[in-house]
Design a protein around this motif. Sequence first.
Motif, PDB file in Angstrom:
ATOM      1  N   MET A 162      14.969  -3.311  -1.507  1.00  0.00           N
ATOM      2  CA  MET A 162      15.680  -2.221  -0.876  1.00  0.00           C
ATOM      3  C   MET A 162      16.090  -2.672   0.517  1.00  0.00           C
ATOM      4  N   GLU A 163      17.369  -2.752   0.718  1.00  0.00           N
ATOM      5  CA  GLU A 163      17.882  -3.263   1.987  1.00  0.00           C
ATOM      6  C   GLU A 163      17.719  -2.286   3.151  1.00  0.00           C
ATOM      7  N   ASP A 164      17.544  -0.989   2.868  1.00  0.00           N
ATOM      8  CA  ASP A 164      17.427   0.021   3.922  1.00  0.00           C
ATOM      9  C   ASP A 164      16.004   0.173   4.455  1.00  0.00           C
ATOM     10  N   VAL A 165      15.072  -0.603   3.923  1.00  0.00           N
ATOM     11  CA  VAL A 165      13.666  -0.437   4.267  1.00  0.00           C
ATOM     12  C   VAL A 165      13.143  -1.739   4.886  1.00  0.00           C
ATOM     13  N   THR A 166      12.350  -1.608   5.939  1.00  0.00           N
ATOM     14  CA  THR A 166      11.803  -2.796   6.599  1.00  0.00           C
ATOM     15  C   THR A 166      10.812  -3.501   5.675  1.00  0.00           C
ATOM     16  N   PRO A 167      10.612  -4.794   5.896  1.00  0.00           N
ATOM     17  CA  PRO A 167       9.594  -5.501   5.113  1.00  0.00           C
ATOM     18  C   PRO A 167       8.211  -4.852   5.254  1.00  0.00           C
ATOM     19  N   PHE A 168       7.876  -4.397   6.454  1.00  0.00           N
ATOM     20  CA  PHE A 168       6.592  -3.723   6.649  1.00  0.00           C
ATOM     21  C   PHE A 168       6.471  -2.516   5.729  1.00  0.00           C
ATOM     22  N   ALA A 169       7.492  -1.671   5.701  1.00  0.00           N
ATOM     23  CA  ALA A 169       7.467  -0.472   4.851  1.00  0.00           C
ATOM     24  C   ALA A 169       7.357  -0.851   3.375  1.00  0.00           C
ATOM     25  N   THR A 170       8.066  -1.886   2.979  1.00  0.00           N
ATOM     26  CA  THR A 170       8.006  -2.329   1.583  1.00  0.00           C
ATOM     27  C   THR A 170       6.595  -2.777   1.217  1.00  0.00           C
ATOM     28  N   HIS A 171       5.967  -3.558   2.094  1.00  0.00           N
ATOM     29  CA  HIS A 171       4.621  -4.059   1.793  1.00  0.00           C
ATOM     30  C   HIS A 171       3.582  -2.945   1.808  1.00  0.00           C
ATOM     31  N   VAL A 172       3.664  -2.035   2.768  1.00  0.00           N
ATOM     32  CA  VAL A 172       2.729  -0.909   2.784  1.00  0.00           C
ATOM     33  C   VAL A 172       2.958  -0.031   1.549  1.00  0.00           C
ATOM     34  N   SER A 173       4.214   0.151   1.167  1.00  0.00           N
ATOM     35  CA  SER A 173       4.529   0.938  -0.030  1.00  0.00           C
ATOM     36  C   SER A 173       3.878   0.327  -1.262  1.00  0.00           C
TER      37      SER A 173
END
Length: 146
Positions: A1-12
């Motif tokens: 997902m290009e609209d989401v930071t890597p941090f958010a992706t990993h926490v998700s």
Amino acid sequence: MEDVTPFATHVSRLVWLLVHRPDAHDEQKEELRRALSPLSSEPQRLVLHDLSMAVSDSVSRSALDEAVLWVSELSLRMSAHSVRVLEFEAMTPAREVLEVAKALASDTEAGDDGAAFDEVLVGLALTSVTAYIGPMGFIRRAPPAG
């Protein structure tokens, strides 16, 4: 997902793993390591509205991948716990990121406007995480050092 930071992706993904694969400890540890990487240099924020919009945009563009599933899980869990924003200071300890992820993965208390989640945060004695909770955005800050 290009609209989401890597941090958010990993926490998700970490939250998703805690909910759907609670015994996948090696995967959880690896995802925690990945989430910590962006925190090594700068603070990070998880904003419910931004996460929800990113999921909505991905679905409307039919750009569905695993990350949409993970971010959707985080968005739903933040909403269910009445968490509007989570702010992580740079160099937040791994324990605090993991404990916040576990709190998000836990069962919710319907209609409590985030009081149960706030109680968990207080019990964790976090030093590097700030949470905006409830419909009015009550702010639970780490106590000042010293």
